[in-house]
Design an enzyme around this catalytic site. Structure first.
Site, PDB file in Angstrom:
ATOM      1  N   LYS A 176     -39.623   3.976  60.896  1.00  0.00           N
ATOM      2  CA  LYS A 176     -40.258   3.743  59.594  1.00  0.00           C
ATOM      3  C   LYS A 176     -41.653   3.171  59.824  1.00  0.00           C
ATOM      4  CE  LYS A 176     -39.735   1.565  55.103  1.00  0.00           C
ATOM      5  NZ  LYS A 176     -41.184   1.260  55.021  1.00  0.00           N
TER       6      LYS A 176
ATOM      7  N   ASP B 185     -45.362   1.615  58.619  1.00  0.00           N
ATOM      8  CA  ASP B 185     -45.799   0.629  57.630  1.00  0.00           C
ATOM      9  C   ASP B 185     -47.264   0.887  57.302  1.00  0.00           C
ATOM     10  OD1 ASP B 185     -45.792  -1.496  55.936  1.00  0.00           O
ATOM     11  OD2 ASP B 185     -45.770  -3.039  57.496  1.00  0.00           O
TER      12      ASP B 185
ATOM     13  N   GLU C 190     -40.488  -2.191  61.554  1.00  0.00           N
ATOM     14  CA  GLU C 190     -40.022  -2.465  60.199  1.00  0.00           C
ATOM     15  C   GLU C 190     -38.615  -1.926  59.965  1.00  0.00           C
ATOM     16  OE1 GLU C 190     -41.548  -2.186  55.567  1.00  0.00           O
ATOM     17  OE2 GLU C 190     -42.450  -0.894  57.072  1.00  0.00           O
TER      18      GLU C 190
END
Length: 352
Positions: free
Chosen positions: A64, A66, A206
Site C-alpha cells: 500500500k 502513501d 503503511e
C-alpha cells in the site's frame, strides 16, 4: 449415402444475402484503432478497509503506497494527469507527464499513486506534500514517482470490463518491473496475505492491498480491492489547537473531530508529527479560521484557540480508547481542500 442439407445463413432469411454487422465508427483522433471511445475520466476503484488479509488463490497482493491517487491519460496529442477528485494536476507532476509521453503506447489510462520516497525507500506522504509546496501550494514536484498498479484503457480498448489478471499482464508489458524512471510498476508480491502484512509492518510500511484477480474495474468501494493497514490512517476535522510556547508553530496539540451522522464529535488531540515547516504552514492556515465558540464540545481546555472545522488533517493512530478517543496519534499533513478531504465517519450506533 444421404447428402447433408445445405447450411442456411445464420439468423438470416434464406433468400436474402448475408451481410456482416456494421462496424462502430472510428474515432478521427485515433484513425488506426477500432474504437472504444477514450473516457474523459474514470472514477477510481477504492479499497475497502479490513482488519485482516483475505485468504485464497483468487487474491493478489501489493504494497500500500502513501501518496496521491492519480490517473494518467496518454492521448494522441497530450498527457493529462487527474487527481482522485478529477482535478487536472498535469503541470504539478512534470517528470511523470514526461515519462508518460515516452511510453510505447498511442493511448492509455494508467491508475496509480504518486509518491515520494524517504532514505529507506518508503513512501512518505509528508515529503510528497512538501515537494508540492504544502497544502494549497502550487509547486511542481520533480521528485514524485507514479507507482502504476492498473491499466484502464490501452491502444483504443476500454479494459475496465476485463479481469484484473489480463489488465496486469498488459500493464507489465508497458511498465516493466524494476524500473527507476518516474513511472514504475507496483509489483504483485507472491506471498500469502498474513506473511506479507507481517513483513510490511516490520519494515514500517503503511500496509498492503488485496485485489480479486477475476474482478473487472469497478469505480467506488465495492470490496474487489481491500486495504489492510499496519497503522490506521484517516482524515479528521481540526476544530482548534492548544497554544504552547515550547512547540513548533506554537501548537501544543491539535483538537480533532470525526463525523457522526450530520454532526462532528470530538475524538481527542494530537501533539506529535510536526516539524518546524509543517507546523508553521498549519498555524498560518488555522489562524485564518479562528472563531469565538467551539464548533464541537471539546470539554474544558486551557489556552485553546477554536477554528472553523474546514481543515482536514491526515492522522496516524494505533487504536481507539474505550471512550472514543484516538490512541498514539501522529500528525502526517493536511489533506488538499479540493481533493480527498473525507472526514472519518464514526458508527452511528456507537455510544461515546
Amino acid at each position: 449415402m444421404t447428402k447433408p442439407p445445405n447450411p442456411k445463413p445464420l439468423l438470416q432469411d434464406a433468400d436474402k444475402p448475408v451481410r456482416s454487422r456494421p462496424r462502430k465508427p472510428r474515432n478521427p483522433a485515433q484513425p488506426n484503432l477500432p474504437l472504444d471511445p477514450m473516457p474523459d475520466r474514470i472514477d477510481p476503484c477504492l479499497a475497502l478497509l479490513k482488519p485482516k488479509p483475505p485468504k485464497g488463490p483468487q487474491w493478489a497482493f501489493e504494497v500500500k503506497w502513501d501518496g496521491y491517487r492519480l490517473a494518467v491519460h496518454i492521448e494522441p496529442s497530450r498527457v493529462r494527469i487527474l487527481t482522485r477528485g478529477g482535478h487536472n494536476w498535469t503541470e504539478r507532476f512534470p517528470a511523470i507527464a514526461a515519462e508518460a509521453s515516452r511510453l510505447p503506447v498511442a493511448t492509455a489510462i494508467l491508475d496509480g499513486e504518486a509518491v515520494v520516497f524517504d532514505e529507506r525507500g518508503r513512501s512518505d506522504f509528508g515529503r510528497l506534500q512538501q515537494s508540492l509546496g504544502g497544502r494549497g501550494g502550487k509547486r511542481m514536484s520533480r521528485e514524485a514517482v507514479l507507482m502504476a498498479f492498473d491499466l484502464l484503457y490501452f491502444d483504443g480498448r476500454d479494459l475496465t470490463g476485463t479481469e484484473l489478471t489480463a489488465r496486469r499482464h498488459l500493464l507489465e508489458g508497458l511498465v516493466p518491473a524494476g524500473g527507476e524512471e518516474a513511472i514504475r510498476l507496483s509489483e504483485e508480491i507472491e506471498a500469502d496475505g498474513e506473511t506479507l502484512l507481517r513483513i510490511a509492518c516490520e519494515h514500517d510500511l503503511e500496509g498492503i492491498i488485496a485485489k480479486r484477480r477475476d474482478s473487472p474495474y469497478h469505480s467506488g468501494r465495492l470490496g474487489d480491492w481491500l486495504k489492510i493497514k499496519c497503522i490506521q490512517s484517516d482524515g479528521f476535522a481540526i476544530v482548534g489547537y492548544e497554544k504552547s510556547t515550547a512547540s513548533f508553530g506554537g501548537i501544543g496539540r491539535l483538537l480533532l473531530a470525526a463525523r457522526k451522522g450530520d454532526d462532528l464529535v470530538y475524538v481527542g488531540g494530537v501533539g506529535t508529527g510536526f516539524n518546524e515547516r509543517s507546523a508553521a504552514e498549519l498555524r498560518e492556515q488555522m489562524d485564518k479560521l479562528i472563531i469565538g465558540k467551539p464548533a464541537v464540545d471539546t470539554g474544558r481546555k486551557r489556552n485553546t484557540v477554536f477554528i472553523d472545522p474546514k481543515l482536514v488533517a491526515d492522522i496516524e493512530y494505533r487504536a481507539w480508547t474505550h471512550d472514543g478517543k484516538l490512541r498514539h496519534a501522529s500528525y502526517k499533513g493536511l489533506r488538499e481542500v479540493q481533493d480527498n478531504t473525507a472526514v472519518y465517519e464514526l458508527d452511528p450506533e456507537l455510544s461515546l
